[in-house]
Scaffold this active site. Sequence first.
Site, PDB file in Angstrom:
ATOM      1  N   GLY A   1       1.323  40.063  79.456  1.00  0.00           N
ATOM      2  CA  GLY A   1       2.124  40.590  80.559  1.00  0.00           C
ATOM      3  C   GLY A   1       1.280  41.497  81.424  1.00  0.00           C
ATOM      4  O   GLY A   1       0.123  41.788  81.109  1.00  0.00           O
TER       5      GLY A   1
ATOM      6  N   ALA B   1       0.839  45.206  83.766  1.00  0.00           N
ATOM      7  CA  ALA B   1       1.003  46.636  83.513  1.00  0.00           C
ATOM      8  C   ALA B   1       2.472  47.011  83.626  1.00  0.00           C
ATOM      9  O   ALA B   1       3.174  46.555  84.534  1.00  0.00           O
ATOM     10  CB  ALA B   1       0.174  47.440  84.516  1.00  0.00           C
TER      11      ALA B   1
ATOM     12  N   GLY C   1       6.579  45.950  79.784  1.00  0.00           N
ATOM     13  CA  GLY C   1       7.396  46.085  78.586  1.00  0.00           C
ATOM     14  C   GLY C   1       6.814  45.375  77.375  1.00  0.00           C
ATOM     15  O   GLY C   1       7.460  45.260  76.344  1.00  0.00           O
ATOM     16  N   LYS C   2       5.551  44.923  77.495  1.00  0.00           N
ATOM     17  CA  LYS C   2       4.954  44.146  76.403  1.00  0.00           C
ATOM     18  C   LYS C   2       4.758  44.983  75.142  1.00  0.00           C
ATOM     19  O   LYS C   2       5.033  44.500  74.040  1.00  0.00           O
ATOM     20  CB  LYS C   2       3.659  43.453  76.846  1.00  0.00           C
ATOM     21  CG  LYS C   2       2.561  44.330  77.357  1.00  0.00           C
ATOM     22  CD  LYS C   2       1.471  43.502  78.015  1.00  0.00           C
ATOM     23  CE  LYS C   2       0.399  44.400  78.574  1.00  0.00           C
ATOM     24  NZ  LYS C   2       0.882  45.330  79.598  1.00  0.00           N
ATOM     25  N   SER C   3       4.319  46.221  75.256  1.00  0.00           N
ATOM     26  CA  SER C   3       4.122  47.052  74.061  1.00  0.00           C
ATOM     27  C   SER C   3       5.452  47.358  73.387  1.00  0.00           C
ATOM     28  O   SER C   3       5.568  47.291  72.159  1.00  0.00           O
ATOM     29  CB  SER C   3       3.415  48.360  74.428  1.00  0.00           C
ATOM     30  OG  SER C   3       2.087  48.103  74.813  1.00  0.00           O
TER      31      SER C   3
ATOM     32  N   ALA D   1      -4.947  50.702  67.203  1.00  0.00           N
ATOM     33  CA  ALA D   1      -5.136  51.222  68.558  1.00  0.00           C
ATOM     34  C   ALA D   1      -6.569  50.995  69.017  1.00  0.00           C
ATOM     35  O   ALA D   1      -7.515  51.460  68.385  1.00  0.00           O
ATOM     36  CB  ALA D   1      -4.811  52.711  68.599  1.00  0.00           C
TER      37      ALA D   1
ATOM     38  N   HIS E   1       3.161  56.442  74.372  1.00  0.00           N
ATOM     39  CA  HIS E   1       3.153  55.401  73.340  1.00  0.00           C
ATOM     40  C   HIS E   1       3.361  56.021  71.958  1.00  0.00           C
ATOM     41  O   HIS E   1       4.161  55.525  71.161  1.00  0.00           O
ATOM     42  CB  HIS E   1       1.835  54.621  73.356  1.00  0.00           C
ATOM     43  CG  HIS E   1       1.816  53.477  74.305  1.00  0.00           C
ATOM     44  ND1 HIS E   1       1.788  52.172  73.876  1.00  0.00           N
ATOM     45  CD2 HIS E   1       1.805  53.422  75.655  1.00  0.00           C
ATOM     46  CE1 HIS E   1       1.765  51.362  74.918  1.00  0.00           C
ATOM     47  NE2 HIS E   1       1.769  52.100  76.012  1.00  0.00           N
ATOM     48  N   ARG E   2       2.643  57.103  71.665  1.00  0.00           N
ATOM     49  CA  ARG E   2       2.770  57.760  70.359  1.00  0.00           C
ATOM     50  C   ARG E   2       4.178  58.302  70.157  1.00  0.00           C
ATOM     51  O   ARG E   2       4.754  58.168  69.076  1.00  0.00           O
ATOM     52  CB  ARG E   2       1.753  58.894  70.235  1.00  0.00           C
ATOM     53  CG  ARG E   2       0.357  58.415  69.985  1.00  0.00           C
ATOM     54  CD  ARG E   2      -0.602  59.569  69.854  1.00  0.00           C
ATOM     55  NE  ARG E   2      -1.942  59.111  69.546  1.00  0.00           N
ATOM     56  CZ  ARG E   2      -3.017  59.822  69.755  1.00  0.00           C
ATOM     57  NH1 ARG E   2      -2.937  61.036  70.269  1.00  0.00           N
ATOM     58  NH2 ARG E   2      -4.201  59.330  69.446  1.00  0.00           N
TER      59      ARG E   2
ATOM     60  N   ARG F   1       6.969  57.270  71.493  1.00  0.00           N
ATOM     61  CA  ARG F   1       7.923  56.176  71.323  1.00  0.00           C
ATOM     62  C   ARG F   1       7.880  55.636  69.887  1.00  0.00           C
ATOM     63  O   ARG F   1       8.911  55.315  69.310  1.00  0.00           O
ATOM     64  CB  ARG F   1       7.630  55.063  72.328  1.00  0.00           C
ATOM     65  CG  ARG F   1       8.678  53.960  72.319  1.00  0.00           C
ATOM     66  CD  ARG F   1       8.499  52.963  73.431  1.00  0.00           C
ATOM     67  NE  ARG F   1       7.261  52.214  73.301  1.00  0.00           N
ATOM     68  CZ  ARG F   1       6.352  52.080  74.272  1.00  0.00           C
ATOM     69  NH1 ARG F   1       6.534  52.635  75.445  1.00  0.00           N
ATOM     70  NH2 ARG F   1       5.251  51.389  74.069  1.00  0.00           N
TER      71      ARG F   1
END
EC number: 2.7.1.156
Length: 180
Positions: free
Chosen positions: A11, A13, A16-18, A40, A58-59, A61
């Site tokens: 996907g 930027a 929503g891929k992560s 990571a 990210h962390r 979430r």
Amino acid sequence: MSSPMRTLILGGARSGKSRHAETLVREAARAAGATPVYLATFRPWGDDAEMDDRLRRHRARRGDAWRTVECPVALPEALDAEAGVPVLVDCLTLWLTNLLLDGLDIERQTGRLERALAARTAPVVLVANEVGLGLVPDTPLGRRFRDEAGLLNQRMAAACARVLFIAAGLPLTLKEPGPG
């Protein structure tokens, strides 16, 4: 329905891929009674507040429910070490960047990655940016990166049973394993 052993999520930027990948790995880990592992590939490049903020989000979430292993270059080794537990690799595009900047042999490293994926006994979800849909980069390094990313994504798509493309947070299935 059980998750395929290998899934690639592509996907752009902020697509929503992560977030989607985290959901898949969390579900696989829950089904296995295991702690999900986040591999990571991010490597700090100096004073970059925007990238630091992305990393922080990210962390936050993921929270404390994940175990994080930092592997900016040693991704095949990390996959081997975590072969028996569900893992999320986020992301292949940053891993490729690190290989390019370190002057490493991308073909050799990709082969090592393919072998590590094939040897796994637990699900893995790989995240990568699809960078070939935009403008042609105006520098030789930019064009090489775009080309190498496209080739890496093709090889990983061939190695994975499921391939998804995420746009606006919505998954589009590009490849799905057949019945049986």
